[in-house]
Design a protein around this motif. Structure first.
Motif, PDB file in Angstrom:
ATOM      1  N   HIS A  62       0.852  -1.178   0.000  1.00 29.86           N
ATOM      2  CA  HIS A  62       0.000   0.000   0.000  1.00 29.86           C
ATOM      3  C   HIS A  62       0.893   1.235   0.000  1.00 29.86           C
ATOM      4  CE1 HIS A  62      -3.239  -2.573   2.246  1.00 29.86           C
ATOM      5  NE2 HIS A  62      -3.054  -2.945   0.998  1.00 29.86           N
ATOM      6  N   ASP A 113      -6.353   4.662  -1.959  1.00 32.26           N
ATOM      7  CA  ASP A 113      -6.408   3.650  -3.005  1.00 32.26           C
ATOM      8  C   ASP A 113      -5.177   2.767  -2.883  1.00 32.26           C
ATOM      9  OD1 ASP A 113      -4.213   4.600  -5.013  1.00 32.26           O
ATOM     10  OD2 ASP A 113      -5.443   6.382  -4.744  1.00 32.26           O
ATOM     11  N   TRP A 114      -5.319   1.521  -3.257  1.00 34.39           N
ATOM     12  CA  TRP A 114      -4.186   0.604  -3.263  1.00 34.39           C
ATOM     13  C   TRP A 114      -4.411  -0.449  -4.324  1.00 34.39           C
ATOM     14  CZ3 TRP A 114      -8.157   0.519   0.113  1.00 34.39           C
ATOM     15  CH2 TRP A 114      -8.771  -0.708   0.417  1.00 34.39           C
ATOM     16  N   GLU A 115      -3.304  -1.004  -4.805  1.00 36.31           N
ATOM     17  CA  GLU A 115      -3.385  -1.982  -5.875  1.00 36.31           C
ATOM     18  C   GLU A 115      -2.318  -3.043  -5.667  1.00 36.31           C
ATOM     19  OE1 GLU A 115      -2.710   0.214  -9.427  1.00 36.31           O
ATOM     20  OE2 GLU A 115      -0.722   0.882  -8.823  1.00 36.31           O
ATOM     21  N   TYR A 163      -7.680  -0.165 -16.099  1.00 38.15           N
ATOM     22  CA  TYR A 163      -8.573  -0.642 -15.052  1.00 38.15           C
ATOM     23  C   TYR A 163     -10.028  -0.569 -15.490  1.00 38.15           C
ATOM     24  CZ  TYR A 163      -4.871  -0.864 -11.562  1.00 38.15           C
ATOM     25  OH  TYR A 163      -3.745  -1.200 -10.865  1.00 38.15           O
ATOM     26  N   ASN A 191      -4.518  -7.652 -12.383  1.00 34.51           N
ATOM     27  CA  ASN A 191      -4.332  -7.238 -10.992  1.00 34.51           C
ATOM     28  C   ASN A 191      -5.585  -6.547 -10.487  1.00 34.51           C
ATOM     29  OD1 ASN A 191      -3.837  -4.842 -12.546  1.00 34.51           O
ATOM     30  ND2 ASN A 191      -2.904  -3.924 -10.730  1.00 34.51           N
ATOM     31  N   ARG A 193      -7.387  -3.410  -7.921  1.00 36.22           N
ATOM     32  CA  ARG A 193      -7.227  -2.090  -7.305  1.00 36.22           C
ATOM     33  C   ARG A 193      -8.476  -1.774  -6.479  1.00 36.22           C
ATOM     34  NH1 ARG A 193      -5.006   3.366  -8.780  1.00 36.22           N
ATOM     35  NH2 ARG A 193      -6.487   4.896  -7.943  1.00 36.22           N
ATOM     36  N   ASP A 195     -10.469   1.534  -4.271  1.00 33.88           N
ATOM     37  CA  ASP A 195     -10.569   2.971  -4.011  1.00 33.88           C
ATOM     38  C   ASP A 195     -11.655   3.205  -2.963  1.00 33.88           C
ATOM     39  OD1 ASP A 195      -9.017   4.654  -6.349  1.00 33.88           O
ATOM     40  OD2 ASP A 195      -9.755   2.736  -7.103  1.00 33.88           O
TER      41      ASP A 195
END
Length: 217
Positions: A62, A113-115, A163, A191, A193, A195
């Motif tokens: 993150h 947000d993280w991915e 995305y 992958n 993601r 938000d």
């Protein structure tokens, strides 16, 4: 540390890694969620204004930005009354902050947000099609709604994968919330993601992803 370092080097200008400021990096281990935090200068500052956290159990990375320079991080005893082990952060003005997840932000919504890095799930000779994702968040009364997106890439060469939102997860509910895409999401690399914008706490616990794989050539 190798994969984390390579991921930082591939990031945008806000979070990119600079080798000439590595000595300004500080870190701390948060026992409550088994995560390791590193605070370091981004490309546009000599002070540690950004951070990366690594979740030991899931391997998730993150990324975080701070309005002050975090120059110290350490574990101690909670001085507010519980006397339990607590992490603290110090800034370059000499202020010390209690590093907690269980307090709100005084009504101000914080956007996060993280991915997860793009992954060739079954190997380089396979092409993948996303089927469903089942995310797990701690149920929080009045908790936020989290947007879930899936990224696809053919060569993992882009700065940001393409995305496609697949739905939302309501953290106020305790039900299973499997999400499927309305349109096909395909690629050699896939992958996920997330938000969210919230003024209350929330906690991510992981996810399961289902996909179809077909060998090429």
């Amino acid at each position: 540390s190798g994969p984390i370092e390579r991921e930082l080097q591939s990031l945008s200008s806000q979070f990119g890694l600079r080798f000439d400021t590595l000595q300004r990096t500080v870190g701390v281990y948060k026992k409550v969620d088994h995560s390791i935090w590193w605070f370091f200068p981004g490309p546009n500052s000599l002070d540690p204004m950004v951070a990366v956290s690594y979740q030991v159990d899931t391997g998730a990375l993150h990324f975080h930005a701070f309005p002050v320079a975090i120059t110290a991080a350490f574990r101690g005893i909670d001085i507010t009354g519980s006397l339990r082990p607590t992490e603290y952060l110090g800034d370059n003005a000499g202020k010390v902050y209690r590093f907690e997840y269980d307090v709100d932000d005084n009504g101000t919504a914080i956007t996060s947000d993280w991915e997860f890095p793009p992954r060739a799930w079954k190997g380089p000779s396979f092409r993948h099609r996303f089927d469903q994702i089942l995310s797990s968040f701690e149920q929080v009364p009045g908790g936020p709604v989290v947007t879930v997106s899936v990224g696809a890439s053919e060569a993992n060469a882009e700065l940001v994968p393409a995305y496609q939102p697949v739905g939302t997860h309501d953290t106020s509910k305790d039900t299973r919330q499997a999400l499927a895409a309305a349109v096909a999401i395909e690629g050699a690399f896939l992958n996920v993601r997330y938000d969210v914008s919230s003024s209350t706490r929330w906690a991510y616990r992981g996810a399961e992803v289902w996909l179809w794989s077909e060998e090429q050539g």
